[in-house]
Design an enzyme around this catalytic site. Structure first.
Site, PDB file in Angstrom:
ATOM      1  N   ARG A   1       1.028  -1.161  -0.108  1.00  0.00           N
ATOM      2  CA  ARG A   1      -0.299  -0.449  -0.092  1.00  0.00           C
ATOM      3  C   ARG A   1       0.782   1.299  -0.507  1.00  0.00           C
ATOM      4  O   ARG A   1       1.961   1.212   0.545  1.00  0.00           O
ATOM      5  CB  ARG A   1      -0.789   0.308   1.132  1.00  0.00           C
TER       6      ARG A   1
ATOM      7  N   LYS B   1      -3.042  -1.751   7.686  1.00  0.00           N
ATOM      8  CA  LYS B   1      -4.400  -1.613   7.819  1.00  0.00           C
ATOM      9  C   LYS B   1      -5.448  -2.722   8.677  1.00  0.00           C
ATOM     10  O   LYS B   1      -6.142  -2.111   9.529  1.00  0.00           O
ATOM     11  CB  LYS B   1      -4.732  -1.587   6.533  1.00  0.00           C
TER      12      LYS B   1
ATOM     13  N   HIS C   1      -3.661   2.330  -5.958  1.00  0.00           N
ATOM     14  CA  HIS C   1      -3.877   1.020  -5.955  1.00  0.00           C
ATOM     15  C   HIS C   1      -3.486   0.615  -7.133  1.00  0.00           C
ATOM     16  O   HIS C   1      -3.960  -1.285  -6.902  1.00  0.00           O
ATOM     17  CB  HIS C   1      -5.397   1.034  -5.444  1.00  0.00           C
TER      18      HIS C   1
ATOM     19  N   ARG D   1      -0.650  -2.457  -7.154  1.00  0.00           N
ATOM     20  CA  ARG D   1      -1.155  -2.973  -5.992  1.00  0.00           C
ATOM     21  C   ARG D   1      -1.582  -3.911  -6.517  1.00  0.00           C
ATOM     22  O   ARG D   1      -1.500  -5.040  -6.966  1.00  0.00           O
ATOM     23  CB  ARG D   1      -1.727  -2.714  -5.436  1.00  0.00           C
TER      24      ARG D   1
ATOM     25  N   HIS E   1      -3.468  -9.303   3.611  1.00  0.00           N
ATOM     26  CA  HIS E   1      -5.436  -9.825   3.448  1.00  0.00           C
ATOM     27  C   HIS E   1      -5.581 -10.612   4.747  1.00  0.00           C
ATOM     28  O   HIS E   1      -4.361 -11.599   5.284  1.00  0.00           O
ATOM     29  CB  HIS E   1      -5.771 -10.110   2.182  1.00  0.00           C
TER      30      HIS E   1
ATOM     31  N   TYR F   1      -8.365  -8.751  -6.347  1.00  0.00           N
ATOM     32  CA  TYR F   1      -7.253  -8.371  -6.327  1.00  0.00           C
ATOM     33  C   TYR F   1      -6.427  -8.478  -7.533  1.00  0.00           C
ATOM     34  O   TYR F   1      -5.072  -8.343  -8.029  1.00  0.00           O
ATOM     35  CB  TYR F   1      -6.093  -8.180  -5.119  1.00  0.00           C
TER      36      TYR F   1
END
Length: 385
Positions: A212, A251, A330, A333, A356, A366
């Site tokens: 990120r 996160k 993003h 990513r 994740h 993703y």
């Protein structure tokens, strides 16, 4: 023996019932253990008695009828005052939803009057006004536990927000597309040759690690282990209107991880360390110093810097490559995750590298596939079919 009271139509009124001069009806009662009278009103006797039945049922079940008179906004405030440990970005998202609840007429409804259909109707109306499902999901993540608290506190009988949002609204979130191999090559070449205030190293590392952007800019020299060939992700660097710089944890708990480096990523990080040199004053953020990625003023970069830079470069890029899809941190990513998945990295390892919390996020959101990648995978197993 006293004569029983009647309404204007001659119907006998029960204990607690009465008719007002304007011909509407009232019913007065006391809550369990309370000496104060409570009143409800209705335009017809039939409507009043339906309310009486609900009140008596609630009183027998211990439901606090008067407490159910608080508004939705007040309930949400009560619930949020009990919340602790929310991450800064989560709290910002919640606050936006709380503000909407306070300013919308729905927020002024008494919670005892909110039915399941009311919650659904409000969400559909918000969606029709242009709100995306993801934004409405934040509202539900506030309202559902708030009303569940009201159920637990015996204010109401049922939670009107206990429904699956995906069954009500379409998933209209923007679907980011991964860059193809050719697009990755063209994009990196364009940035290297045309980038002003060059962010080439930043982009190379993001594309080669799936970090990120806030994790990238939270890296210090101590987080990079060139001998072992990995990056330790333990924090992220953020910025808001209220706080110029601050450090938070990743996160999710799964965000704390070690990410392997390719030779390309290692070289980009070495170039960045060489470029930053040794500033005369090393800025310290929440106890951390030596942030790797600095801007031209020797200040730590934040995600907004790269986002703005990539938007500027895209306007130039499309002149050379018309129709080239917008690229953001993003998207890089997404692209890394898709590259790893198509290279047959097992899903649990990929989940770990991406940080994740569940493998379903890795696979469902993703990763992207196309005919060429599916064809290559099929050929690898064709002999066993």
């Amino acid at each position: 023996m006293s004569e029983k009271r009647k309404d204007k139509k001659g119907r006998i009124l029960r204990t607690g019932e009465g008719q007002r001069p304007n011909l509407t009806y009232y019913y007065r009662f006391r809550r369990n253990g309370d000496k104060k009278w409570c009143y409800v009103y209705a335009t017809t006797l039939e409507e009043l008695r339906r309310k009486e039945e609900n009140i008596q049922r609630d009183l027998l079940d211990g439901i606090d009828y008067a407490a159910g008179e608080i508004t939705v906004a007040t309930l949400v405030d009560r619930y949020m005052n009990l919340k602790r440990g929310l991450r800064t970005n989560t709290l910002r998202a919640y606050q936006s939803g709380i503000n909407r609840i306070h300013t919308d007429p729905f927020g002024q409804k008494q919670i005892k009057n909110v039915k399941l259909s009311d919650g659904k109707t409000w969400f559909v109306a918000l969606h029709d006004e242009g709100l995306k499902q993801n934004t409405i999901q934040i509202l539900q993540s506030i309202l559902r536990p708030a009303f569940e608290m009201a159920v637990d506190d015996d204010m109401i009988r049922k939670n009107p927000f206990k429904f699956k949002l995906s069954d009500l609204l379409p998933n209209d979130a923007y679907q980011r597309q991964a860059l193809t191999k050719a697009q990755q090559q063209n994009y990196l070449e364009f940035i290297r040759n045309n980038g002003r205030d060059n962010y080439y190293n930043d982009i190379v590392v993001l594309l080669g690690t799936g970090l990120r952007v806030s994790e990238l800019y939270g890296l210090t020299r101590a987080d990079v282990d060139f001998d072992r060939g990995c990056i330790r992700v333990t924090k992220q660097l953020c910025r808001t209107a209220e706080k110029v710089y601050f450090i938070t944890e990743p996160k999710t708990k799964s965000g704390i991880r070690s990410v392997p480096m390719t030779d390309t990523v290692s070289m980009a990080l070495r170039r960045e360390i060489l470029k930053r040199g040794h500033p005369k004053v090393e800025m310290m953020v929440d106890g951390y110093s030596g942030v790797l990625f600095l801007d031209k003023d020797q200040m730590p970069k934040v995600g907004m810097h790269l986002q703005n830079y990539m938007q500027l470069m895209h306007r130039k890029l499309v002149k050379q490559y018309p129709g080239f899809l917008p690229v953001s941190p993003h998207v890089l990513r997404h692209t890394f995750c898709t590259n790893a998945q198509q290279a047959m990295l097992d899903v649990k390892s990929l989940q770990y590298i991406m940080g994740h919390s569940t493998a379903s996020v890795t696979l469902d959101i993703y990763t992207h596939s196309d005919f060429e990648s599916a064809e290559r995978a099929f050929k690898r197993i064709a002999g066993d079919l």
